[in-house]
Design a protein around this motif. Structure first.
Motif, PDB file in Angstrom:
ATOM      1  N   GLY A 186       0.837  -1.190   0.000  1.00  0.00           N
ATOM      2  CA  GLY A 186       0.000   0.000   0.000  1.00  0.00           C
ATOM      3  C   GLY A 186       0.879   1.250   0.000  1.00  0.00           C
ATOM      4  O   GLY A 186       0.624   2.211   0.734  1.00  0.00           O
ATOM      5  N   PHE A 187       1.920   1.221  -0.808  1.00  0.00           N
ATOM      6  CA  PHE A 187       2.892   2.313  -0.854  1.00  0.00           C
ATOM      7  C   PHE A 187       2.192   3.634  -1.164  1.00  0.00           C
ATOM      8  O   PHE A 187       1.431   3.731  -2.143  1.00  0.00           O
ATOM      9  CB  PHE A 187       3.943   2.013  -1.924  1.00  0.00           C
ATOM     10  CG  PHE A 187       5.035   3.040  -2.023  1.00  0.00           C
ATOM     11  CD1 PHE A 187       6.113   3.001  -1.151  1.00  0.00           C
ATOM     12  CD2 PHE A 187       4.973   4.056  -2.964  1.00  0.00           C
ATOM     13  CE1 PHE A 187       7.130   3.944  -1.239  1.00  0.00           C
ATOM     14  CE2 PHE A 187       5.977   5.001  -3.061  1.00  0.00           C
ATOM     15  CZ  PHE A 187       7.060   4.951  -2.191  1.00  0.00           C
ATOM     16  N   PRO A 188       2.433   4.680  -0.366  1.00  0.00           N
ATOM     17  CA  PRO A 188       1.754   5.970  -0.561  1.00  0.00           C
ATOM     18  C   PRO A 188       2.398   6.772  -1.699  1.00  0.00           C
ATOM     19  O   PRO A 188       3.166   7.708  -1.473  1.00  0.00           O
ATOM     20  CB  PRO A 188       1.923   6.657   0.791  1.00  0.00           C
ATOM     21  CG  PRO A 188       3.178   6.086   1.358  1.00  0.00           C
ATOM     22  CD  PRO A 188       3.257   4.677   0.866  1.00  0.00           C
ATOM     23  N   TYR A 189       2.064   6.403  -2.932  1.00  0.00           N
ATOM     24  CA  TYR A 189       2.717   6.952  -4.111  1.00  0.00           C
ATOM     25  C   TYR A 189       2.618   8.474  -4.171  1.00  0.00           C
ATOM     26  O   TYR A 189       3.622   9.169  -4.368  1.00  0.00           O
ATOM     27  CB  TYR A 189       2.095   6.331  -5.360  1.00  0.00           C
ATOM     28  CG  TYR A 189       2.494   6.991  -6.652  1.00  0.00           C
ATOM     29  CD1 TYR A 189       3.731   6.731  -7.243  1.00  0.00           C
ATOM     30  CD2 TYR A 189       1.638   7.902  -7.288  1.00  0.00           C
ATOM     31  CE1 TYR A 189       4.109   7.343  -8.423  1.00  0.00           C
ATOM     32  CE2 TYR A 189       1.998   8.513  -8.468  1.00  0.00           C
ATOM     33  CZ  TYR A 189       3.238   8.236  -9.028  1.00  0.00           C
ATOM     34  OH  TYR A 189       3.606   8.860 -10.204  1.00  0.00           O
ATOM     35  N   LYS A 190       1.417   9.016  -4.044  1.00  0.00           N
ATOM     36  CA  LYS A 190       1.237  10.459  -4.184  1.00  0.00           C
ATOM     37  C   LYS A 190       2.009  11.224  -3.111  1.00  0.00           C
ATOM     38  O   LYS A 190       2.615  12.258  -3.375  1.00  0.00           O
ATOM     39  CB  LYS A 190      -0.255  10.810  -4.116  1.00  0.00           C
ATOM     40  CG  LYS A 190      -1.032  10.359  -5.346  1.00  0.00           C
ATOM     41  CD  LYS A 190      -2.481  10.815  -5.276  1.00  0.00           C
ATOM     42  CE  LYS A 190      -3.242  10.401  -6.534  1.00  0.00           C
ATOM     43  NZ  LYS A 190      -4.674  10.819  -6.476  1.00  0.00           N
ATOM     44  N   GLU A 191       1.995  10.705  -1.892  1.00  0.00           N
ATOM     45  CA  GLU A 191       2.726  11.350  -0.798  1.00  0.00           C
ATOM     46  C   GLU A 191       4.228  11.357  -1.088  1.00  0.00           C
ATOM     47  O   GLU A 191       4.921  12.365  -0.875  1.00  0.00           O
ATOM     48  CB  GLU A 191       2.437  10.605   0.513  1.00  0.00           C
ATOM     49  CG  GLU A 191       3.142  11.192   1.728  1.00  0.00           C
ATOM     50  CD  GLU A 191       2.894  10.371   2.979  1.00  0.00           C
ATOM     51  OE1 GLU A 191       3.700  10.490   3.932  1.00  0.00           O
ATOM     52  OE2 GLU A 191       1.896   9.606   3.018  1.00  0.00           O
ATOM     53  N   ALA A 192       4.728  10.223  -1.576  1.00  0.00           N
ATOM     54  CA  ALA A 192       6.157  10.120  -1.865  1.00  0.00           C
ATOM     55  C   ALA A 192       6.564  11.064  -2.991  1.00  0.00           C
ATOM     56  O   ALA A 192       7.591  11.753  -2.908  1.00  0.00           O
ATOM     57  CB  ALA A 192       6.513   8.684  -2.236  1.00  0.00           C
ATOM     58  N   VAL A 193       5.769  11.121  -4.049  1.00  0.00           N
ATOM     59  CA  VAL A 193       6.082  12.007  -5.178  1.00  0.00           C
ATOM     60  C   VAL A 193       6.015  13.464  -4.756  1.00  0.00           C
ATOM     61  O   VAL A 193       6.876  14.276  -5.129  1.00  0.00           O
ATOM     62  CB  VAL A 193       5.120  11.726  -6.353  1.00  0.00           C
ATOM     63  CG1 VAL A 193       5.231  12.820  -7.418  1.00  0.00           C
ATOM     64  CG2 VAL A 193       5.420  10.362  -6.965  1.00  0.00           C
ATOM     65  N   THR A 194       5.017  13.807  -3.970  1.00  0.00           N
ATOM     66  CA  THR A 194       4.884  15.192  -3.498  1.00  0.00           C
ATOM     67  C   THR A 194       6.118  15.620  -2.710  1.00  0.00           C
ATOM     68  O   THR A 194       6.663  16.715  -2.912  1.00  0.00           O
ATOM     69  CB  THR A 194       3.632  15.346  -2.630  1.00  0.00           C
ATOM     70  OG1 THR A 194       2.469  15.047  -3.416  1.00  0.00           O
ATOM     71  CG2 THR A 194       3.507  16.769  -2.083  1.00  0.00           C
ATOM     72  N   PHE A 195       6.588  14.751  -1.813  1.00  0.00           N
ATOM     73  CA  PHE A 195       7.757  15.113  -1.009  1.00  0.00           C
ATOM     74  C   PHE A 195       9.024  15.179  -1.865  1.00  0.00           C
ATOM     75  O   PHE A 195       9.811  16.131  -1.746  1.00  0.00           O
ATOM     76  CB  PHE A 195       7.958  14.109   0.128  1.00  0.00           C
ATOM     77  CG  PHE A 195       9.183  14.411   0.942  1.00  0.00           C
ATOM     78  CD1 PHE A 195       9.171  15.428   1.891  1.00  0.00           C
ATOM     79  CD2 PHE A 195      10.366  13.708   0.757  1.00  0.00           C
ATOM     80  CE1 PHE A 195      10.309  15.739   2.636  1.00  0.00           C
ATOM     81  CE2 PHE A 195      11.504  14.002   1.483  1.00  0.00           C
ATOM     82  CZ  PHE A 195      11.471  15.022   2.423  1.00  0.00           C
ATOM     83  N   CYS A 196       9.223  14.179  -2.719  1.00  0.00           N
ATOM     84  CA  CYS A 196      10.439  14.168  -3.542  1.00  0.00           C
ATOM     85  C   CYS A 196      10.489  15.372  -4.471  1.00  0.00           C
ATOM     86  O   CYS A 196      11.558  15.965  -4.680  1.00  0.00           O
ATOM     87  CB  CYS A 196      10.527  12.866  -4.334  1.00  0.00           C
ATOM     88  SG  CYS A 196      10.838  11.414  -3.301  1.00  0.00           S
ATOM     89  N   ASP A 197       9.357  15.746  -5.045  1.00  0.00           N
ATOM     90  CA  ASP A 197       9.317  16.929  -5.902  1.00  0.00           C
ATOM     91  C   ASP A 197       9.651  18.190  -5.112  1.00  0.00           C
ATOM     92  O   ASP A 197      10.400  19.057  -5.586  1.00  0.00           O
ATOM     93  CB  ASP A 197       7.941  17.070  -6.551  1.00  0.00           C
ATOM     94  CG  ASP A 197       7.766  16.185  -7.776  1.00  0.00           C
ATOM     95  OD1 ASP A 197       8.785  15.684  -8.291  1.00  0.00           O
ATOM     96  OD2 ASP A 197       6.619  16.012  -8.216  1.00  0.00           O
ATOM     97  N   ALA A 198       9.105  18.284  -3.909  1.00  0.00           N
ATOM     98  CA  ALA A 198       9.363  19.471  -3.080  1.00  0.00           C
ATOM     99  C   ALA A 198      10.838  19.559  -2.694  1.00  0.00           C
ATOM    100  O   ALA A 198      11.442  20.640  -2.740  1.00  0.00           O
ATOM    101  CB  ALA A 198       8.484  19.442  -1.832  1.00  0.00           C
ATOM    102  N   LEU A 199      11.434  18.420  -2.323  1.00  0.00           N
ATOM    103  CA  LEU A 199      12.850  18.414  -1.939  1.00  0.00           C
ATOM    104  C   LEU A 199      13.742  18.688  -3.157  1.00  0.00           C
ATOM    105  O   LEU A 199      14.739  19.418  -3.051  1.00  0.00           O
ATOM    106  CB  LEU A 199      13.205  17.069  -1.308  1.00  0.00           C
ATOM    107  CG  LEU A 199      14.626  16.945  -0.750  1.00  0.00           C
ATOM    108  CD1 LEU A 199      14.903  18.005   0.309  1.00  0.00           C
ATOM    109  CD2 LEU A 199      14.856  15.546  -0.172  1.00  0.00           C
ATOM    110  N   ARG A 200      13.382  18.132  -4.309  1.00  0.00           N
ATOM    111  CA  ARG A 200      14.162  18.374  -5.522  1.00  0.00           C
ATOM    112  C   ARG A 200      14.154  19.857  -5.886  1.00  0.00           C
ATOM    113  O   ARG A 200      15.194  20.442  -6.235  1.00  0.00           O
ATOM    114  CB  ARG A 200      13.606  17.552  -6.693  1.00  0.00           C
ATOM    115  CG  ARG A 200      14.270  17.878  -8.026  1.00  0.00           C
ATOM    116  CD  ARG A 200      13.561  17.176  -9.170  1.00  0.00           C
ATOM    117  NE  ARG A 200      12.138  17.437  -9.215  1.00  0.00           N
ATOM    118  CZ  ARG A 200      11.600  18.563  -9.672  1.00  0.00           C
ATOM    119  NH1 ARG A 200      12.375  19.554 -10.086  1.00  0.00           N
ATOM    120  NH2 ARG A 200      10.289  18.716  -9.698  1.00  0.00           N
TER     121      ARG A 200
END
Length: 466
Positions: free
Chosen positions: A77-91
């Motif tokens: 149940g990997f939280p895909y949207k949460e992970a992408v949101t954070f990685c984009d913000a950090l990038r």
């Protein structure tokens, strides 16, 4: 309670030590993660190493913040949207290069390591070993959203990474294809879906075109050879490159009804060559060609469908096409040459040979020669150059350039006589080749009497220049 003493260079950031990090440090790390998501965290690109600071000012290494965020996420149940949101913000905050290694390590641990049997590399030059799905893996054990995140990282490698990171993209797509081929097929057909629909696909009376940001490809098929057709093709290319999310290294695949190429011996006969050979025949499109070239030219970026000795920076064929049209476009040529990767790019040599054979050595073309010499490891002369330089106007233009060598050097080398000499020796070699050795004695000896003084001055060492 105060935070413990910082670790790192001059104590500028806190380290997360596994498994015994001080709890208060972890609390501040978690707050930093939230601040990154909220857009209130800050970074310090001006210092080394780069650190990210929470809203309260507590500093951490971006890689450690990323690790803490990722390795607490559930793999089922990997939280895909949460992970992408954070990685984009950090990038956006610290840049791709600060996080790419740790993102790829995460994929190789949590996807490649868990779902596949990893083989041995066949040779030293292989970036990744062969991988096959583990026979013990059951379909229900594969988390679809984790595979989607793998595709997200693969696309990021192409969009934000250096050109060589496309190898990582291909490897990750090959992993996902073995488990969910439909997922990769969808990306191949539609890209990430982030591009506007009219740019993903376009069809007009004159052409069909498509752009795929996941695979960094632009395809254009011209239906005719009209001004309108090539005008639309150039506009489309520019519109694609104006999308900030589109990769800066990419392939252009062009097909047209007439196969003509730029009059430059040795250039690869690819569609991109054909496109600009045809478009440049319309003077009305020259400014559009320049617009594309300026959007496309990026140091250390490449056309992905050209390789080895044919590798070329995006914008190359547009610049070559305009450069052969005359002096009005030579400032663009010089800007292009300044961006060329002098360790890997050499295609410009073929263009420079064609340009000087057409326009000879003049006061207007001389800057192109000097920028060209600095654009590659060694600019070899064409056999015609010795004859083309052998006239009063060309020799005087060369001597005038010698008197202003500093104008052709980067700011940090303008006062460096060694840099002057190195550049001048490169220019002499680019015109006379081996005959320039030993102070050009062979050239001077065989020169007409009326020009011997000029040749002697040309081959005089730079060391005595004040």
């Amino acid at each position: 309670m105060s935070l413990p003493k910082r670790d790192g260079v001059n104590g500028r950031y806190y380290l997360i030590h596994k498994p015994d990090t001080d709890l208060e440090v972890l609390e501040h790390a978690d707050q930093c993660i939230q601040d990154i998501l909220d857009g209130t965290a800050r970074e310090n690109h001006s210092d080394y190493p780069v650190v990210v600071r929470s809203k309260g000012g507590t500093p951490f290494l971006p890689s450690q913040i990323l690790d803490r965020f990722l390795f607490r996420l559930p793999l089922k149940g990997f939280p895909y949207k949460e992970a992408v949101t954070f990685c984009d913000a950090l990038r956006r905050l610290v840049g791709w290069q600060q996080i790419c290694y740790h993102l790829t390590q995460y994929i190789e641990t949590q996807v490649q390591g868990r779902y596949f049997i990893v083989g041995e590399k066949e040779d030293f030059f292989m970036a990744y070993p062969s991988c096959v799905v583990s026979p013990e893996l059951r379909q229900g054990e594969v988390d679809e959203l984790l595979l989607r995140f793998t595709c997200y990282v693969a696309v990021c490698c192409t969009v934000y990474g250096a050109s060589y990171e496309s190898v990582t993209t291909e490897h990750y797509f090959s992993l996902v294809s073995q488990l969910r081929p439909d997922m990769v097929k969808k990306l191949k057909n539609n890209g990430t879906g982030n591009l506007p629909k009219d740019i993903q696909r376009r069809k007009t009376e004159h052409l069909t075109a498509s752009a795929n940001d996941a695979f960094a490809t632009i395809r254009i098929t011209a239906k005719d050879n009209t001004l309108e057709c090539y005008g639309e093709a150039l506009d489309y290319l520019c519109e694609v490159l104006e999308q900030t999310e589109f990769p800066r290294s990419y392939s252009v695949e062009f097909r047209g009804p007439e196969k003509i190429y730029l009059p430059i011996q040795g250039l690869p006969k690819k569609g991109i060559n054909q496109l600009f050979a045809r478009a440049v025949q319309y003077p009305e499109l020259h400014t559009s060609i320049e617009r594309y070239a300026r959007l496309a030219m990026r140091e250390f970026e490449w056309y992905n469908n050209l390789s080895d000795e044919q590798c070329a920076m995006p914008g190359t064929f547009a610049v070559f096409a305009l450069g052969l049209e005359g002096p009005a476009w030579w400032p663009l040529v010089c800007d292009y040459l300044d961006l060329c990767d002098d360790e890997h790019s050499s295609l410009q040599e073929k263009f420079l040979h064609a340009l000087f054979k057409k326009y000879c050595f003049t006061d207007r073309s001389m800057p192109v020669l000097f920028h060209g010499v600095q654009s590659m490891q060694e600019l070899k002369p064409a056999k015609e150059f010795r004859a083309l330089i052998a006239n009063e106007g060309s020799l005087d233009a060369l001597l005038d350039a010698k008197a202003h060598l500093e104008d052709y050097l980067p700011a940090k080398e303008k006062r460096d006589k060694k840099a002057w000499d190195y550049l001048w020796q490169g220019v002499l070699w680019a015109i006379w080749g081996k005959a320039a050795e030993n102070g050009g004695s062979k050239v001077i000896k065989t020169a007409p009497e009326k020009w011997k003084e000029r040749y002697t001055e040309i081959f005089q060492p730079i060391a005595n220049k004040k």
